[in-house]
Design a protein around this motif. Sequence first.
Motif, PDB file in Angstrom:
ATOM      1  N   GLU A  47       0.832  -1.204   0.000  1.00 28.32           N
ATOM      2  CA  GLU A  47       0.000   0.000   0.000  1.00 28.32           C
ATOM      3  C   GLU A  47       0.862   1.248   0.000  1.00 28.32           C
ATOM      4  N   VAL A  48       1.902   1.271   0.829  1.00 30.28           N
ATOM      5  CA  VAL A  48       2.797   2.431   0.883  1.00 30.28           C
ATOM      6  C   VAL A  48       3.504   2.621  -0.450  1.00 30.28           C
TER       7      VAL A  48
ATOM      8  N   LEU B  20      -1.733  -9.213  -6.528  1.00 28.13           N
ATOM      9  CA  LEU B  20      -0.857  -9.504  -5.394  1.00 28.13           C
ATOM     10  C   LEU B  20      -1.471  -8.993  -4.097  1.00 28.13           C
ATOM     11  N   ALA B  21      -2.044  -7.793  -4.124  1.00 29.48           N
ATOM     12  CA  ALA B  21      -2.672  -7.227  -2.927  1.00 29.48           C
ATOM     13  C   ALA B  21      -3.848  -8.082  -2.474  1.00 29.48           C
TER      14      ALA B  21
ATOM     15  N   HIS C  71      -4.645  -9.935   1.207  1.00 29.60           N
ATOM     16  CA  HIS C  71      -5.760  -9.302   1.913  1.00 29.60           C
ATOM     17  C   HIS C  71      -5.447  -7.835   2.214  1.00 29.60           C
ATOM     18  N   SER C  72      -4.819  -7.171   1.257  1.00 26.98           N
ATOM     19  CA  SER C  72      -4.393  -5.788   1.435  1.00 26.98           C
ATOM     20  C   SER C  72      -5.390  -4.823   0.807  1.00 26.98           C
ATOM     21  N   ASP C  73      -5.638  -3.703   1.497  1.00 23.14           N
ATOM     22  CA  ASP C  73      -6.514  -2.671   0.948  1.00 23.14           C
ATOM     23  C   ASP C  73      -5.905  -2.006  -0.282  1.00 23.14           C
TER      24      ASP C  73
ATOM     25  N   VAL D 232      -6.697   0.550  -4.668  1.00 20.83           N
ATOM     26  CA  VAL D 232      -5.907   1.581  -5.334  1.00 20.83           C
ATOM     27  C   VAL D 232      -5.379   1.068  -6.668  1.00 20.83           C
ATOM     28  N   ALA D 233      -4.760  -0.106  -6.629  1.00 23.10           N
ATOM     29  CA  ALA D 233      -4.156  -0.664  -7.839  1.00 23.10           C
ATOM     30  C   ALA D 233      -5.205  -0.949  -8.911  1.00 23.10           C
ATOM     31  N   ALA D 234      -6.332  -1.529  -8.522  1.00 24.23           N
ATOM     32  CA  ALA D 234      -7.366  -1.866  -9.491  1.00 24.23           C
ATOM     33  C   ALA D 234      -7.968  -0.627 -10.135  1.00 24.23           C
TER      34      ALA D 234
END
Length: 426
Positions: free
Chosen positions: A125-126, A201-202, A206-208, A212-214
């Motif tokens: 995320e960072v 990958l996120a 289970h990353s929020d 953002v990426a999508a």
Amino acid sequence: MGQASVEIGALLRGARCAKRLTQAQVGAACGYSASAVSRIEAGKLRLDWPSLLRFAAFLEIPLDQLRASAVPDTAAIATVAAGCRSQEEDEVRRRELLTGALAAGATAVVGTGPASAADAPDELEVSLFRLPDASPVPMTRLVAQVAAARQAFCATEYDRLRQVLPGLISSAEATRDVLTGRAREEANVAVARAYVLAAELATKQHSDAAWVAADRALSAARSSGVPVAVGEAARVLAIAMRRSGRPTAAVHLLTKEAAELDASRDLTGAVRTTLLLTGAYSAATGRDRHTALSLLGEAEQEADRRQAVPGLFTVEATRTQVDVYRIGVLNVLGTPDEAVDVAAGLDVSRMPTAERRARAWTDLARMWEALGDGRRTFAALRQVEREAPQEVRRPALRALTTGLLYGPTRIEGVREFAVRTGALAG
């Protein structure tokens, strides 16, 4: 997060799955969002004792089992439990904690001060908010780099992919920004595909960051004007929507995008099939059996009508892939017994990548777990490990392993497997 948080998360997930409840349903009953429940189950968000008791009561988890999972944090739990707050006070405290976590996350992103390890956002995320500087590269090199990153994902080399993605995304964006016309459209495809990989990958973690990426993937894909890229990006965005407790919206997005793809052409038709499959799983998550099975049937007809198209992004539009999705859909709908015949005719070796084969064995493990067959569950998990050692360390897989550890059947080798894969401290 400490090992106790991971153990508790696995325990909660196992109890939720046993009751065939969604994260949204558990969250609504216990005062949390579906996204928060996902982070709790992944061991990324720690519950205080009163909140943990609410989860345990709703999921009917025995207190002795709860305490066993929380042993490493006993002192902290005892301190909180000694001054049990009222529900109103607990809600106030939760809001304070949320505000603090958001502030810490913002601080970490903009780099204005330190944040505690417990409150800091995850590494991926960072990285999406602090991409490294990069210079434009020739398109042939960029395309090759994206292809190599895709290969790393398909081979479940997630650690390597995590390292290269920020630089790849930066290079793709820098290249896109200096181009015009058709060349810029081609670069936007590369940007979209890099972000799709980040979203995939996120999701595994289970990353929020998946949201953002999508979102960035779909924006770049639409700018490219390439239908295949739009379909790929829409799929990962829909998965992020589904995981946040919005399965109906995910189905709407997927069916809308699928309707805009030409089913008569092999490539766009194949992407359309993958959207239908993801839509079927999303509908099942929302307990819409009719829509789920209808979309599965349509995807099956599409797959049977055409030759397999090699090299699709991460999902292949083949009959084998349809069968794997059917098993997953029936698991989510709470009717794993209906999937047994499908599983009997499934040849996992026909799946083209390690990531897809590991996913197939994961769905088989979940089917056998739901049917109460611990030995076959363990056999499927060991197949996941053989195909993809990094895949079996994901929170969802560790939760399955933990369920076998504390299940009614003693299975030789489970404890060693749990230690080896990170589900249990050595």
